[in-house]
Design a protein around this motif. Structure first.
Motif, PDB file in Angstrom:
ATOM      1  N   ALA A 110      44.294  38.323  38.173  1.00 28.50           N
ATOM      2  CA  ALA A 110      43.976  36.901  38.295  1.00 28.50           C
ATOM      3  C   ALA A 110      45.132  36.041  37.804  1.00 28.50           C
ATOM      4  CB  ALA A 110      42.711  36.578  37.514  1.00 28.50           C
ATOM      5  N   MET A 111      45.787  36.457  36.725  1.00 23.46           N
ATOM      6  CA  MET A 111      46.920  35.693  36.202  1.00 23.46           C
ATOM      7  C   MET A 111      48.105  35.712  37.178  1.00 23.46           C
ATOM      8  SD  MET A 111      45.843  34.265  33.509  1.00 23.46           S
ATOM      9  CE  MET A 111      44.319  34.166  34.499  1.00 23.46           C
ATOM     10  N   ILE A 112      48.259  36.808  37.893  1.00 22.68           N
ATOM     11  CA  ILE A 112      49.292  36.840  38.939  1.00 22.68           C
ATOM     12  C   ILE A 112      48.908  35.879  40.056  1.00 22.68           C
ATOM     13  CG2 ILE A 112      50.383  38.291  40.695  1.00 22.68           C
ATOM     14  CD1 ILE A 112      50.181  40.630  38.719  1.00 22.68           C
ATOM     15  N   GLY A 113      47.632  35.905  40.453  1.00 26.49           N
ATOM     16  CA  GLY A 113      47.175  34.976  41.490  1.00 26.49           C
ATOM     17  C   GLY A 113      47.283  33.530  41.069  1.00 26.49           C
ATOM     18  N   ALA A 114      47.085  33.257  39.775  1.00 29.80           N
ATOM     19  CA  ALA A 114      47.138  31.887  39.274  1.00 29.80           C
ATOM     20  C   ALA A 114      48.532  31.285  39.369  1.00 29.80           C
ATOM     21  CB  ALA A 114      46.655  31.840  37.824  1.00 29.80           C
ATOM     22  N   ARG A 115      49.523  32.105  39.591  1.00 27.59           N
ATOM     23  CA  ARG A 115      50.868  31.586  39.779  1.00 27.59           C
ATOM     24  C   ARG A 115      50.954  30.749  41.055  1.00 27.59           C
ATOM     25  NH1 ARG A 115      54.835  33.838  36.974  1.00 27.59           N
ATOM     26  NH2 ARG A 115      56.267  33.647  38.724  1.00 27.59           N
ATOM     27  N   ARG A 116      50.050  31.011  41.999  1.00 28.49           N
ATOM     28  CA  ARG A 116      50.005  30.193  43.217  1.00 28.49           C
ATOM     29  C   ARG A 116      49.052  29.003  43.011  1.00 28.49           C
ATOM     30  NH1 ARG A 116      51.725  30.700  48.244  1.00 28.49           N
ATOM     31  NH2 ARG A 116      52.406  32.848  47.886  1.00 28.49           N
ATOM     32  N   ASP A 117      47.787  29.297  42.723  1.00 28.21           N
ATOM     33  CA  ASP A 117      46.833  28.240  42.409  1.00 28.21           C
ATOM     34  C   ASP A 117      45.548  28.877  41.892  1.00 28.21           C
ATOM     35  OD1 ASP A 117      45.028  28.840  44.679  1.00 28.21           O
ATOM     36  OD2 ASP A 117      46.629  27.979  45.904  1.00 28.21           O
ATOM     37  N   GLY A 118      44.624  28.023  41.438  1.00 26.04           N
ATOM     38  CA  GLY A 118      43.407  28.515  40.822  1.00 26.04           C
ATOM     39  C   GLY A 118      42.521  29.299  41.765  1.00 26.04           C
ATOM     40  N   TRP A 119      42.408  28.842  43.004  1.00 26.87           N
ATOM     41  CA  TRP A 119      41.559  29.543  43.962  1.00 26.87           C
ATOM     42  C   TRP A 119      42.109  30.928  44.276  1.00 26.87           C
ATOM     43  CZ3 TRP A 119      36.824  28.233  44.544  1.00 26.87           C
ATOM     44  CH2 TRP A 119      36.432  26.902  44.384  1.00 26.87           C
ATOM     45  N   THR A 120      43.429  31.059  44.305  1.00 22.29           N
ATOM     46  CA  THR A 120      44.027  32.378  44.513  1.00 22.29           C
ATOM     47  C   THR A 120      43.711  33.284  43.331  1.00 22.29           C
ATOM     48  OG1 THR A 120      45.821  31.378  45.795  1.00 22.29           O
ATOM     49  CG2 THR A 120      46.174  33.614  44.986  1.00 22.29           C
ATOM     50  N   ALA A 121      43.694  32.726  42.127  1.00 22.68           N
ATOM     51  CA  ALA A 121      43.332  33.510  40.946  1.00 22.68           C
ATOM     52  C   ALA A 121      41.917  34.039  41.069  1.00 22.68           C
ATOM     53  CB  ALA A 121      43.470  32.650  39.687  1.00 22.68           C
ATOM     54  N   VAL A 122      40.990  33.180  41.497  1.00 22.40           N
ATOM     55  CA  VAL A 122      39.595  33.600  41.636  1.00 22.40           C
ATOM     56  C   VAL A 122      39.462  34.651  42.732  1.00 22.40           C
ATOM     57  CG1 VAL A 122      37.262  32.842  42.230  1.00 22.40           C
ATOM     58  CG2 VAL A 122      38.713  31.407  40.777  1.00 22.40           C
ATOM     59  N   ALA A 123      40.107  34.436  43.867  1.00 25.31           N
ATOM     60  CA  ALA A 123      40.019  35.392  44.972  1.00 25.31           C
ATOM     61  C   ALA A 123      40.603  36.739  44.570  1.00 25.31           C
ATOM     62  CB  ALA A 123      40.747  34.831  46.199  1.00 25.31           C
ATOM     63  N   THR A 124      41.728  36.703  43.874  1.00 23.02           N
ATOM     64  CA  THR A 124      42.349  37.952  43.436  1.00 23.02           C
ATOM     65  C   THR A 124      41.449  38.681  42.448  1.00 23.02           C
ATOM     66  OG1 THR A 124      44.522  36.911  43.692  1.00 23.02           O
ATOM     67  CG2 THR A 124      44.437  38.969  42.451  1.00 23.02           C
ATOM     68  N   ALA A 125      40.873  37.931  41.505  1.00 27.56           N
ATOM     69  CA  ALA A 125      39.970  38.549  40.538  1.00 27.56           C
ATOM     70  C   ALA A 125      38.764  39.168  41.234  1.00 27.56           C
ATOM     71  CB  ALA A 125      39.512  37.507  39.516  1.00 27.56           C
ATOM     72  N   ALA A 126      38.204  38.465  42.216  1.00 26.69           N
ATOM     73  CA  ALA A 126      37.035  38.990  42.930  1.00 26.69           C
ATOM     74  C   ALA A 126      37.379  40.266  43.682  1.00 26.69           C
ATOM     75  CB  ALA A 126      36.504  37.928  43.896  1.00 26.69           C
ATOM     76  N   LEU A 127      38.529  40.279  44.329  1.00 31.09           N
ATOM     77  CA  LEU A 127      38.935  41.474  45.077  1.00 31.09           C
ATOM     78  C   LEU A 127      39.150  42.666  44.143  1.00 31.09           C
ATOM     79  CD1 LEU A 127      41.389  39.852  47.643  1.00 31.09           C
ATOM     80  CD2 LEU A 127      39.196  40.924  48.165  1.00 31.09           C
ATOM     81  N   PHE A 128      39.817  42.433  43.023  1.00 28.38           N
ATOM     82  CA  PHE A 128      40.052  43.522  42.075  1.00 28.38           C
ATOM     83  C   PHE A 128      38.760  43.948  41.387  1.00 28.38           C
ATOM     84  CE2 PHE A 128      44.455  42.962  42.802  1.00 28.38           C
ATOM     85  CZ  PHE A 128      45.120  44.044  42.248  1.00 28.38           C
TER      86      PHE A 128
END
Length: 199
Positions: free
Chosen positions: A105-123
């Motif tokens: 999620a922290m890697i995804g958050a480098r792009r934006d918050g929604w990417t952080a949430v999507a990445t966390a959900a996928l993982f």
């Protein structure tokens, strides 16, 4: 050379998105604990036998010459003992797999918050990652070390004026390799990536 990732600095998450990431982490933890129920399967049981027969810690590192010896996992199995409940014997993977959701999620958050949430959900809910995070093997711990290394490298590339985290990366490389030898080719790719960035 200009840093192509300079625009990808970690962005603060809004409270709702932070709560969403935390919810994903908790969901991933529940999924892994649920999947960790039941008896050990063949390779897990084999690792448990290795752990039971080896001299504590030193024997795991020096005397078990088999690819089924995922060193950190075998040491964990020594610490828990053969009679421990299955989720406890799989505890290192559960902890590692759950922590990996946050790092992703922290890697995804480098792009934006929604990417952080999507990445966390996928993982959190990816079937293969739930499997890796709920079996007494070394894959989940290796993946945690690898993703943490990637996050550190991204942060270092974004701030070239700060000291490169060589010691932290070396420690993660060692732990990841002790978790599973598949860390070695991943490290080659990570090293090649850094080399190309600085060329």
């Amino acid at each position: 050379m200009a840093n192509p990732a300079a625009h990808m600095v970690l962005k603060p998450l809004s409270r709702p998105l932070l709560f969403a990431v935390i919810a994903c982490v908790l969901a991933g933890l529940i999924a892994r604990v649920f999947a960790a129920q039941g008896g050990l399967w063949i390779d897990e049981a084999w690792s448990a036998i290795f752990a039971d027969e080896a001299v504590p810690i030193l024997g795991v590192l020096a005397s078990i010459h088999h690819d089924n010896n995922h060193h950190l996992n075998t040491i964990w199995l020594q610490l828990t003992g053969m009679g421990a409940p299955s989720p406890v014997m799989r505890g290192l993977s559960i902890i590692s797999g759950t922590a990996t959701i946050w790092i992703a999620a922290m890697i995804g958050a480098r792009r934006d918050g929604w990417t952080a949430v999507a990445t966390a959900a996928l993982f959190a809910l990816s079937p293969i990652l739930v499997l890796y995070g709920s079996e007494a093997r070394g894959y989940a711990t290796m993946l945690l070390c690898l993703l943490t290394s990637i996050l550190l490298v991204l942060d270092a590339l974004d701030a070239p004026e700060t000291p490169f985290p060589a010691n932290a990366l070396a420690g993660l490389a060692a732990l990841g390799t002790l978790a599973h030898l598949m860390m070695a080719p991943a490290l080659l790719v990570l090293t090649g990536w850094v080399f190309l960035i600085f060329m």
